[in-house]
Design an enzyme around this catalytic site. Structure first.
Site, PDB file in Angstrom:
ATOM      1  N   GLY A  79      -3.873 -44.162  28.126  1.00 44.70           N
ATOM      2  CA  GLY A  79      -3.343 -44.770  27.784  1.00 44.70           C
ATOM      3  C   GLY A  79      -2.474 -46.046  28.341  1.00 44.70           C
ATOM      4  O   GLY A  79      -3.310 -46.954  29.261  1.00 44.70           O
TER       5      GLY A  79
ATOM      6  N   GLY B  11      -1.795 -44.845  31.720  1.00 42.47           N
ATOM      7  CA  GLY B  11      -3.470 -44.324  33.127  1.00 42.47           C
ATOM      8  C   GLY B  11      -3.745 -45.305  33.188  1.00 42.47           C
ATOM      9  O   GLY B  11      -4.805 -45.572  34.054  1.00 42.47           O
TER      10      GLY B  11
ATOM     11  N   GLU C 218       5.366 -43.350  37.686  1.00 45.48           N
ATOM     12  CA  GLU C 218       4.791 -44.545  37.620  1.00 45.48           C
ATOM     13  C   GLU C 218       6.469 -45.893  37.502  1.00 45.48           C
ATOM     14  O   GLU C 218       7.324 -45.546  36.198  1.00 45.48           O
ATOM     15  CB  GLU C 218       3.733 -44.696  36.655  1.00 45.48           C
ATOM     16  CG  GLU C 218       3.760 -46.636  36.435  1.00 45.48           C
ATOM     17  CD  GLU C 218       3.470 -46.864  38.019  1.00 45.48           C
ATOM     18  OE1 GLU C 218       2.346 -46.666  39.185  1.00 45.48           O
ATOM     19  OE2 GLU C 218       3.705 -48.042  37.796  1.00 45.48           O
TER      20      GLU C 218
ATOM     21  N   LYS D 130      12.464 -40.736  38.770  1.00 43.96           N
ATOM     22  CA  LYS D 130      11.933 -41.954  37.402  1.00 43.96           C
ATOM     23  C   LYS D 130      12.857 -41.611  36.292  1.00 43.96           C
ATOM     24  O   LYS D 130      13.287 -41.960  35.237  1.00 43.96           O
ATOM     25  CB  LYS D 130      10.302 -41.008  37.309  1.00 43.96           C
ATOM     26  CG  LYS D 130      10.184 -41.204  36.520  1.00 43.96           C
ATOM     27  CD  LYS D 130      10.081 -43.443  36.283  1.00 43.96           C
ATOM     28  CE  LYS D 130       9.715 -43.463  34.402  1.00 43.96           C
ATOM     29  NZ  LYS D 130       9.148 -44.637  34.534  1.00 43.96           N
TER      30      LYS D 130
ATOM     31  N   ALA E 143      17.180 -41.067  36.816  1.00 46.80           N
ATOM     32  CA  ALA E 143      18.314 -42.174  37.589  1.00 46.80           C
ATOM     33  C   ALA E 143      17.493 -43.468  37.146  1.00 46.80           C
ATOM     34  O   ALA E 143      17.963 -44.657  35.609  1.00 46.80           O
ATOM     35  CB  ALA E 143      17.803 -41.989  38.455  1.00 46.80           C
TER      36      ALA E 143
ATOM     37  N   CYS F  15      10.037 -45.457  27.134  1.00 42.60           N
ATOM     38  CA  CYS F  15      10.894 -44.484  28.008  1.00 42.60           C
ATOM     39  C   CYS F  15      12.143 -44.733  27.689  1.00 42.60           C
ATOM     40  O   CYS F  15      12.793 -43.758  28.085  1.00 42.60           O
ATOM     41  CB  CYS F  15       9.991 -45.512  28.786  1.00 42.60           C
ATOM     42  SG  CYS F  15       7.771 -45.452  29.797  1.00 42.60           S
TER      43      CYS F  15
ATOM     44  N   LYS G  89      13.692 -42.272  24.692  1.00 38.38           N
ATOM     45  CA  LYS G  89      13.556 -40.960  25.071  1.00 38.38           C
ATOM     46  C   LYS G  89      13.580 -39.920  26.431  1.00 38.38           C
ATOM     47  O   LYS G  89      14.370 -39.467  26.364  1.00 38.38           O
ATOM     48  CB  LYS G  89      11.703 -41.299  25.778  1.00 38.38           C
ATOM     49  CG  LYS G  89      10.770 -40.134  25.849  1.00 38.38           C
ATOM     50  CD  LYS G  89       9.476 -39.829  25.981  1.00 38.38           C
ATOM     51  CE  LYS G  89       8.613 -41.019  26.610  1.00 38.38           C
ATOM     52  NZ  LYS G  89       8.560 -40.471  28.294  1.00 38.38           N
TER      53      LYS G  89
HETATM   54  P1  NAD Z   1       0.206 -43.149  25.934  1.00 40.08           P
HETATM   55  O1  NAD Z   1       0.558 -42.420  24.715  1.00 40.08           O
HETATM   56  O2  NAD Z   1       0.310 -45.010  25.494  1.00 40.08           O
HETATM   57  O3  NAD Z   1      -1.019 -42.057  26.575  1.00 40.08           O
HETATM   58  C1  NAD Z   1      -0.849 -41.074  26.416  1.00 40.08           C
HETATM   59  C2  NAD Z   1      -3.177 -40.491  26.616  1.00 40.08           C
HETATM   60  O4  NAD Z   1      -3.187 -39.323  26.791  1.00 40.08           O
HETATM   61  C3  NAD Z   1      -3.171 -40.568  25.373  1.00 40.08           C
HETATM   62  O5  NAD Z   1      -3.904 -41.534  24.938  1.00 40.08           O
HETATM   63  C4  NAD Z   1      -3.694 -39.620  24.952  1.00 40.08           C
HETATM   64  O6  NAD Z   1      -4.581 -39.848  23.464  1.00 40.08           O
HETATM   65  C5  NAD Z   1      -3.575 -38.823  26.169  1.00 40.08           C
HETATM   66  N1  NAD Z   1      -3.783 -37.588  25.704  1.00 40.08           N
HETATM   67  C6  NAD Z   1      -3.031 -36.591  25.570  1.00 40.08           C
HETATM   68  N2  NAD Z   1      -3.577 -35.410  26.518  1.00 40.08           N
HETATM   69  C7  NAD Z   1      -4.537 -35.684  26.465  1.00 40.08           C
HETATM   70  C8  NAD Z   1      -5.233 -34.602  27.591  1.00 40.08           C
HETATM   71  N3  NAD Z   1      -4.984 -32.896  27.421  1.00 40.08           N
HETATM   72  N4  NAD Z   1      -6.808 -34.850  27.718  1.00 40.08           N
HETATM   73  C9  NAD Z   1      -6.777 -36.327  27.691  1.00 40.08           C
HETATM   74  N5  NAD Z   1      -5.632 -37.041  27.007  1.00 40.08           N
HETATM   75  C10 NAD Z   1      -5.108 -36.331  26.823  1.00 40.08           C
HETATM   76  O7  NAD Z   1       1.680 -43.015  26.931  1.00 40.08           O
HETATM   77  P2  NAD Z   1       1.827 -44.030  28.049  1.00 40.08           P
HETATM   78  O8  NAD Z   1       2.481 -44.285  27.584  1.00 40.08           O
HETATM   79  O9  NAD Z   1       0.789 -44.175  28.441  1.00 40.08           O
HETATM   80  O10 NAD Z   1       2.540 -42.702  28.816  1.00 40.08           O
HETATM   81  C11 NAD Z   1       2.089 -41.596  29.107  1.00 40.08           C
HETATM   82  C12 NAD Z   1       3.610 -40.789  30.497  1.00 40.08           C
HETATM   83  O11 NAD Z   1       3.631 -42.085  31.397  1.00 40.08           O
HETATM   84  C13 NAD Z   1       4.954 -40.844  29.877  1.00 40.08           C
HETATM   85  O12 NAD Z   1       5.196 -39.363  30.159  1.00 40.08           O
HETATM   86  C14 NAD Z   1       5.350 -41.961  30.829  1.00 40.08           C
HETATM   87  O13 NAD Z   1       6.587 -41.251  29.672  1.00 40.08           O
HETATM   88  C15 NAD Z   1       5.634 -42.630  31.941  1.00 40.08           C
HETATM   89  N6  NAD Z   1       5.258 -43.747  31.262  1.00 40.08           N
HETATM   90  C16 NAD Z   1       5.364 -44.836  30.616  1.00 40.08           C
HETATM   91  C17 NAD Z   1       5.298 -46.651  31.093  1.00 40.08           C
HETATM   92  C18 NAD Z   1       5.440 -47.030  30.236  1.00 40.08           C
HETATM   93  O14 NAD Z   1       5.841 -48.499  30.329  1.00 40.08           O
HETATM   94  N7  NAD Z   1       4.776 -47.155  28.552  1.00 40.08           N
HETATM   95  C19 NAD Z   1       5.905 -46.492  31.987  1.00 40.08           C
HETATM   96  C20 NAD Z   1       5.722 -45.726  33.537  1.00 40.08           C
HETATM   97  C21 NAD Z   1       6.298 -44.123  32.961  1.00 40.08           C
HETATM   98  C1  UDX Z   2      11.081 -50.078  31.283  1.00 37.25           C
HETATM   99  C2  UDX Z   2      11.326 -49.652  32.886  1.00 37.25           C
HETATM  100  O1  UDX Z   2      11.317 -51.005  33.180  1.00 37.25           O
HETATM  101  C3  UDX Z   2       9.481 -48.987  33.375  1.00 37.25           C
HETATM  102  O2  UDX Z   2      10.299 -49.207  35.153  1.00 37.25           O
HETATM  103  C4  UDX Z   2       9.564 -47.985  33.445  1.00 37.25           C
HETATM  104  O3  UDX Z   2       8.253 -47.703  33.579  1.00 37.25           O
HETATM  105  C5  UDX Z   2       8.980 -47.664  31.829  1.00 37.25           C
HETATM  106  O4  UDX Z   2      10.432 -48.322  30.949  1.00 37.25           O
HETATM  107  P1  UDX Z   2       9.329 -50.747  29.875  1.00 37.25           P
HETATM  108  O5  UDX Z   2       9.890 -50.218  28.481  1.00 37.25           O
HETATM  109  O6  UDX Z   2       8.255 -51.589  29.094  1.00 37.25           O
HETATM  110  O7  UDX Z   2       9.917 -50.483  30.869  1.00 37.25           O
HETATM  111  O8  UDX Z   2       9.722 -52.722  29.182  1.00 37.25           O
HETATM  112  P2  UDX Z   2      11.627 -53.230  30.344  1.00 37.25           P
HETATM  113  O9  UDX Z   2      11.118 -54.380  30.009  1.00 37.25           O
HETATM  114  O10 UDX Z   2      12.570 -52.077  30.972  1.00 37.25           O
HETATM  115  O11 UDX Z   2      11.934 -53.195  28.951  1.00 37.25           O
HETATM  116  C6  UDX Z   2      12.258 -52.693  27.833  1.00 37.25           C
HETATM  117  C7  UDX Z   2      13.770 -52.598  26.700  1.00 37.25           C
HETATM  118  O12 UDX Z   2      14.433 -53.592  27.028  1.00 37.25           O
HETATM  119  C8  UDX Z   2      12.733 -53.973  25.742  1.00 37.25           C
HETATM  120  O13 UDX Z   2      13.122 -54.351  24.208  1.00 37.25           O
HETATM  121  C9  UDX Z   2      12.962 -55.226  26.416  1.00 37.25           C
HETATM  122  O14 UDX Z   2      13.554 -56.244  25.747  1.00 37.25           O
HETATM  123  C10 UDX Z   2      14.773 -54.926  26.621  1.00 37.25           C
HETATM  124  N1  UDX Z   2      15.258 -55.688  27.565  1.00 37.25           N
HETATM  125  C11 UDX Z   2      15.191 -55.813  28.961  1.00 37.25           C
HETATM  126  C12 UDX Z   2      16.530 -55.749  27.234  1.00 37.25           C
HETATM  127  O15 UDX Z   2      17.084 -56.436  25.876  1.00 37.25           O
HETATM  128  N2  UDX Z   2      17.157 -56.857  28.001  1.00 37.25           N
HETATM  129  C13 UDX Z   2      17.156 -56.983  29.628  1.00 37.25           C
HETATM  130  O16 UDX Z   2      17.807 -57.324  29.939  1.00 37.25           O
HETATM  131  C14 UDX Z   2      15.819 -56.492  29.823  1.00 37.25           C
END
Ligand code: NAD
Ligand code: UDX
Length: 489
Positions: free
Chosen positions: A25, A28, A176, A235, A238, A292, A295
């Protein structure tokens, strides 16, 4: 885990040659692509249960990758087929790897205990069970997903109860911190890499092995080592809660600015130059979105409640309450300004992604705005430079957003450019901070809109004075009446 268990499970991989990442995703995919680029001697295999997603990562046309991030496609092009592989052959990839990243989704639960707040860990559990049943060699399992505190203990219990005899696992937390839209830069040059481990000999050694992988491109002093629970908590709670809290705080101040004639940009700047406060995450907006913040805060509220700390739960819940208020307040301003009705009026909505430089729409404020406008009977013409039309339709037909698909298709038009969206519109509503929207030729747009033409800037991307000179009425979040159009106040 006790010292004696450690002695029984004394085996750890000696050398890291292969890494598997479960979950292709937004985290990953980019994370392990950058890892493959920085470690050409390691084989990195990213697996997923979703064959369409894997096929998209393997697209010959690099513009069709399932995740858009500036700079990502060229790194995929450089590494794919060399030491970076995307596959649905999950079991083989797990078994061959010494390190397995678990990077699957952890959405908010939608039913059962903790519904609407707690994290749904079913995908983490399924991945852990699969690792346990497949592994025929010792492995380091890395929690990359954002998970509640002590999830590693659950994973450990599943692994111990289901693994083949004599196979040992060490579990590390390595959350991450990347932000979407800047993921590649965040990964190449992170503020910190956090590795949490148990304070045992095996735990430390596992953390060292993972740290050595990162140290190939991240300065050693930026690799922080903590205990497992501190890492998980840092993560989920905080970091994300503190960042979101800053946005809700500045958005609360922006409401006061609008009511008093102050300018939120000036206030944010004057506060941010104080080194104790710092300038980041003080940009007033229509509200925060993304997969994020909401949630993770809901999860923090749930955790606090479960720990019998209702005041703490209520404190963090207010960050979400303020965000909902910001979105609703902005939508209300649009309706009020357009003479208290938008029924049958065409509104041009510029931006559908939750922030610029991503095609991701999860929890995007644009979705909430559309819900409000549709309830008022408006026709919405939507343009976003990256979000596919099919995704916009899917988001707007989700339960709770729209009642039926036919109805939604009649009340929205998805456009291919800014002009198409703005033609004959009564108002332009800017919901995402795309650079393209900072460079709009507003003279042109003014000509093709109905009059009085109004611009609502939910992202502070336009200069209100300049637009007003052209003839627009302008409302920009956090800019008080003195700078707004006097006609409205
Ligand atoms: P995502 O939904 O984009 O990707 C998750 C992937 O995992 C999907 O493609 C899904 O099909 C796959 N999956 C689920 N169960 C599986 C299994 N049993 N085997 C193999 N594949 C499987 O999610 P994401 O945005 O990449 O987030 C992943 C995690 O990282 C979450 O916990 C999220 O909170 C965290 N996170 C997300 C961000 C972000 O900016 N999106 C940043 C930091 C941390
Ligand atoms: C966030 C965290 O920043 C990142 O460290 C974590 O790993 C995943 O969640 P992300 O959600 O990808 O990242 O984007 P971010 O830049 O944090 O923005 C989140 C939301 O806040 C967006 O809608 C952005 O437009 C909004 N935002 C951000 C504001 O409205 N004002 C700001 O000053 C900063």
């Amino acid at each position: 885990m006790t010292g004696s268990t450690d002695q029984v499970n004394a085996l750890l991989p000696e050398k890291i040659t292969k890494i598997c990442c479960i979950g292709a995703g937004y985290v990953g995919g980019p994370t392990c692509t950058v890892l493959a680029q920085q470690c050409p001697d390691l084989v990195v295999t990213i697996v997923d249960v979703n064959p369409q997603r894997i096929a998209a990562w393997n697209s010959e046309n690099l513009s069709e990758l399932p995740v858009f991030e500036p700079g990502l496609s060229s790194i995929v092009g450089e590494c794919r087929g060399r030491n970076l592989f995307f596959t649905t052959e999950i079991d083989r990839a797990i078994d061959e790897a010494q390190i397995v990243f678990v990077s699957v989704n952890t959405p908010t639960k939608t039913s059962g205990i903790g519904s609407g707040f707690a994290a749904d860990l079913r995908y983490v559990e399924a991945s852990t069970r699969r690792i346990a049943s497949i592994a025929s060699t010792p492995k380091i399992i890395v929690e990359k997903s954002t998970v509640p505190c002590r999830t590693a203990a659950t994973m450990r219990a599943i692994l111990e109860a289901n693994s083949k005899p004599g196979i040992s696992f060490q579990i590390l937390s390595n959350p991450e911190f990347l932000s979407e839209g800047t993921a590649v830069q965040d990964l190449l040059n992170p503020d910190r890499v956090l590795i949490g481990s148990l304070a045992t000999e095996q735990g430390n050694r596992a953390a060292e092995l993972l740290s050595e992988v990162y140290e190939r491109w991240v300065p050693k002093d930026r690799v922080l080592r903590t205990g497992l629970w501190s890492s998980e908590l840092t993560k989920l709670k905080a970091a994300n809660a503190l960042l979101a809290q800053r946005i809700s705080s500045i958005n609360a101040i922006s409401a006061i600015c609008e009511a008093t004639g102050a300018n939120v940009d000036e206030v944010a700047h004057a506060c941010g130059v104080d080194r104790r406060i710092g300038p980041h995450f003080l940009r007033a907006s229509v509200g925060f979105g993304g997969s994020c913040f909401q949630k993770d805060i809901l999860n923090l509220v749930y955790l606090s409640g479960s720990l019998n700390l209702p005041e703490v739960a209520e404190y963090w819940r207010q960050v979400i309450v303020m965000n909902e208020f910001s979105k609703a307040r902005f939508a209300k301003k649009v309706v009020q300004t357009l003479f208290n009705t938008v029924t049958a009026k065409r509104l041009a909505l510029l931006g559908f992604a939750f922030k610029k430089d991503t095609g991701d729409t999860r929890e995007s404020p644009a979705i909430t705005l559309c819900r409000h406008f549709r309830q008022e009977g408006a026709h919405i013409a939507i343009y976003d430079p990256k979000v596919p039309h099919s995704q916009i339709l899917m988001d707007l037909t989700e339960p709770g957003v729209a009642d039926d698909r036919k109805n939604i298709e009649e009340s929205i038009t998805i456009c291919s450019n800014i002009q198409e969206a703005c033609r004959d519109a009564e108002a332009v509503v800017i919901a995402t901070d795309w650079d393209e929207f900072c460079a709009i030729d507003w003279h042109d747009i003014y000509q093709i809109m109905r009059k009085p033409a109004v611009v609502f800037d939910g992202r502070r991307v336009v200069d209100p004075r300049q637009l007003r000179e052209i003839g627009f009425r302008v409302h920009a979040v956090g800019i008080g009446p003195e700078l707004q159009d006097n006609v409205w106040v």
